[in-house]
Design an enzyme around this catalytic site. Structure first.
Site, PDB file in Angstrom:
ATOM      1  N   ASN A  14       0.868  -1.184   0.000  1.00 19.60           N
ATOM      2  CA  ASN A  14       0.000   0.000   0.000  1.00 19.60           C
ATOM      3  C   ASN A  14       0.902   1.231   0.000  1.00 19.60           C
ATOM      4  O   ASN A  14       1.473   1.587   1.034  1.00 19.60           O
ATOM      5  CB  ASN A  14      -0.897  -0.016   1.252  1.00 19.60           C
ATOM      6  CG  ASN A  14      -1.742   1.244   1.362  1.00 19.60           C
ATOM      7  OD1 ASN A  14      -1.865   2.006   0.406  1.00 19.60           O
ATOM      8  ND2 ASN A  14      -2.324   1.463   2.534  1.00 19.60           N
ATOM      9  N   HIS A 109      -9.534   1.000   4.568  1.00 20.09           N
ATOM     10  CA  HIS A 109      -8.300   1.256   5.334  1.00 20.09           C
ATOM     11  C   HIS A 109      -8.623   2.214   6.478  1.00 20.09           C
ATOM     12  O   HIS A 109      -9.457   3.103   6.337  1.00 20.09           O
ATOM     13  CB  HIS A 109      -7.232   1.853   4.402  1.00 20.09           C
ATOM     14  CG  HIS A 109      -5.877   1.890   5.031  1.00 20.09           C
ATOM     15  ND1 HIS A 109      -5.514   2.867   5.928  1.00 20.09           N
ATOM     16  CD2 HIS A 109      -4.808   1.055   4.918  1.00 20.09           C
ATOM     17  CE1 HIS A 109      -4.271   2.624   6.336  1.00 20.09           C
ATOM     18  NE2 HIS A 109      -3.822   1.535   5.729  1.00 20.09           N
ATOM     19  N   GLU A 111      -7.169   4.698   7.544  1.00 14.48           N
ATOM     20  CA  GLU A 111      -7.002   6.122   7.205  1.00 14.48           C
ATOM     21  C   GLU A 111      -8.244   6.663   6.487  1.00 14.48           C
ATOM     22  O   GLU A 111      -8.590   7.825   6.631  1.00 14.48           O
ATOM     23  CB  GLU A 111      -5.726   6.311   6.361  1.00 14.48           C
ATOM     24  CG  GLU A 111      -4.487   6.163   7.229  1.00 14.48           C
ATOM     25  CD  GLU A 111      -3.237   5.710   6.510  1.00 14.48           C
ATOM     26  OE1 GLU A 111      -3.203   5.734   5.264  1.00 14.48           O
ATOM     27  OE2 GLU A 111      -2.285   5.305   7.214  1.00 14.48           O
ATOM     28  N   GLU A 181      -5.369  -4.939  10.659  1.00 15.11           N
ATOM     29  CA  GLU A 181      -4.406  -3.846  10.813  1.00 15.11           C
ATOM     30  C   GLU A 181      -4.713  -3.082  12.097  1.00 15.11           C
ATOM     31  O   GLU A 181      -5.531  -2.153  12.096  1.00 15.11           O
ATOM     32  CB  GLU A 181      -4.509  -2.892   9.621  1.00 15.11           C
ATOM     33  CG  GLU A 181      -4.136  -3.511   8.307  1.00 15.11           C
ATOM     34  CD  GLU A 181      -3.505  -2.490   7.376  1.00 15.11           C
ATOM     35  OE1 GLU A 181      -2.358  -2.701   6.978  1.00 15.11           O
ATOM     36  OE2 GLU A 181      -4.135  -1.473   7.088  1.00 15.11           O
ATOM     37  N   GLY A 187       2.106   2.544  10.685  1.00 15.26           N
ATOM     38  CA  GLY A 187       3.013   3.672  10.494  1.00 15.26           C
ATOM     39  C   GLY A 187       3.666   4.160  11.781  1.00 15.26           C
ATOM     40  O   GLY A 187       4.267   5.236  11.808  1.00 15.26           O
ATOM     41  N   SER A 220       3.326  -1.838  10.456  1.00 16.61           N
ATOM     42  CA  SER A 220       4.777  -1.767  10.702  1.00 16.61           C
ATOM     43  C   SER A 220       5.487  -3.105  10.460  1.00 16.61           C
ATOM     44  O   SER A 220       6.385  -3.480  11.211  1.00 16.61           O
ATOM     45  CB  SER A 220       5.057  -1.244  12.110  1.00 16.61           C
ATOM     46  OG  SER A 220       4.578   0.086  12.239  1.00 16.61           O
TER      47      SER A 220
HETATM   48  C1  PEP Z   1      -0.856   0.328   6.081  1.00 16.26           C
HETATM   49  O1  PEP Z   1      -1.029   1.519   6.038  1.00 16.26           O
HETATM   50  O2  PEP Z   1      -1.678  -0.442   5.553  1.00 16.26           O
HETATM   51  C2  PEP Z   1       0.328  -0.168   6.770  1.00 16.26           C
HETATM   52  C3  PEP Z   1       0.355  -1.416   7.124  1.00 16.26           C
HETATM   53  O3  PEP Z   1       1.343   0.747   6.997  1.00 16.26           O
HETATM   54  P1  PEP Z   1       2.749   0.474   7.732  1.00 16.26           P
HETATM   55  O4  PEP Z   1       3.297  -0.811   7.191  1.00 16.26           O
HETATM   56  O5  PEP Z   1       3.589   1.653   7.353  1.00 16.26           O
HETATM   57  O6  PEP Z   1       2.465   0.394   9.176  1.00 16.26           O
END
Ligand code: PEP
Length: 260
Positions: A14, A109, A111, A181, A187, A220
């Protein structure tokens, strides 16, 4: 007796609102050189890689992958409209994404849920739209740190999944990919431990009457923590944000899905 082939692992990048034409060319060349999409004995690839760049880069990335010699890597969108078509300025339909070569779509997601107020009912409609047009939806669900600390993780995930279970039939649910997630891990550099992630994945798998196509962990994931996460029995791959912007890191994460 013929052996049952190992299920194909899935790693999805992503890119969010990051990237450039230079990055997509570099990524395509590095992924092609890594030969991660090559199938042994003409069977399915051991790891299916899906790249979800910002929409304007879908077509140039597709061209770069073909030019670089990595045609097995597939493309996904980061969102799609809940509407089939019409006066919805700035939105992109599932039909258009399928028409432009996408095979996957990230939906819901965190976000989008927090920044755009997207509800679980809307995400269920978007999942149905994706399936109508042959896209595989990658539905994201996850809890905040406060919800985890309050012990309500399973309740929150059940609420996020509920509209889906009424909107889709069993055949549709079987095509769905779910990405767990935890919002506190996205992040932030704080990853769920393999044990924490496995517990939640096992919960999701048992909670759904129909098993989904795959259960991904996101939050992460880095080259250092990927092997332990992917070794868990209910983690079928990863949804990768920040580390998917660095070719060497993303390739190392993809390699971590290959079990000896
Ligand atoms: C994401 O935004 O789907 C995600 C997993 O980000 P990160 O790996 O940077 O935590």
């Amino acid at each position: 007796m013929p052996q049952t082939p190992a299920p194909t692992a899935l790693v999805v990048a992503n890119w969010k609102m990051h990237g450039s034409k230079a990055l997509l060319t570099e990524m395509a060349q590095n992924l092609a050189a890594a030969r991660l999409d090559s199938a042994a004995d003409n069977g399915p690839p051991a790891t299916q890689i899906v790249l979800c760049p910002p929409t304007p880069y879908l077509a140039p990335l597709a061209a770069s992958l073909i030019q670089a010699g990595a045609p097995g890597i597939q493309l996904g969108a980061q969102d799609l409209s809940e509407h089939p078509e019409g006066p919805h300025t700035g939105q992109i339909s599932a039909k258009m994404l399928a028409d432009s070569g996408c095979q996957w779509a990230i939906i819901g997601h965190s976000e989008r849920r927090t920044q755009c107020g997207e509800t679980s009912e809307q995400t269920a409609t978007k999942v149905a739209r994706a399936l109508e047009h042959g896209l595989t939806p990658i539905l994201c669900i996850g809890e905040t740190l406060a919800q985890r600390k309050a012990g309500t993780t399973e309740q929150i995930l059940s609420q996020q999944l509920a509209p889906l279970q009424t909107a889709l039939n069993a055949a549709q649910l079987r095509k769905l990919v779910i990405a767990y997630e935890p919002i506190w891990a996205i992040g932030t550099g704080a990853t769920a431990s393999p044990t924490q992630a496995q517990q939640v994945h096992a919960f999701i798998r048992h909670h759904l009457d129909t098993p989904p196509r795959a259960l991904l962990y996101g939050g992460s994931v880095k080259p250092a923590n990927a092997p332990a996460l992917f070794a868990e029995p209910d983690i079928d791959g990863g949804l990768i944000g920040g580390a998917a912007l660095v070719a060497a890191d993303f390739i190392a994460i993809c390699r971590a899905t290959l079990r000896p």
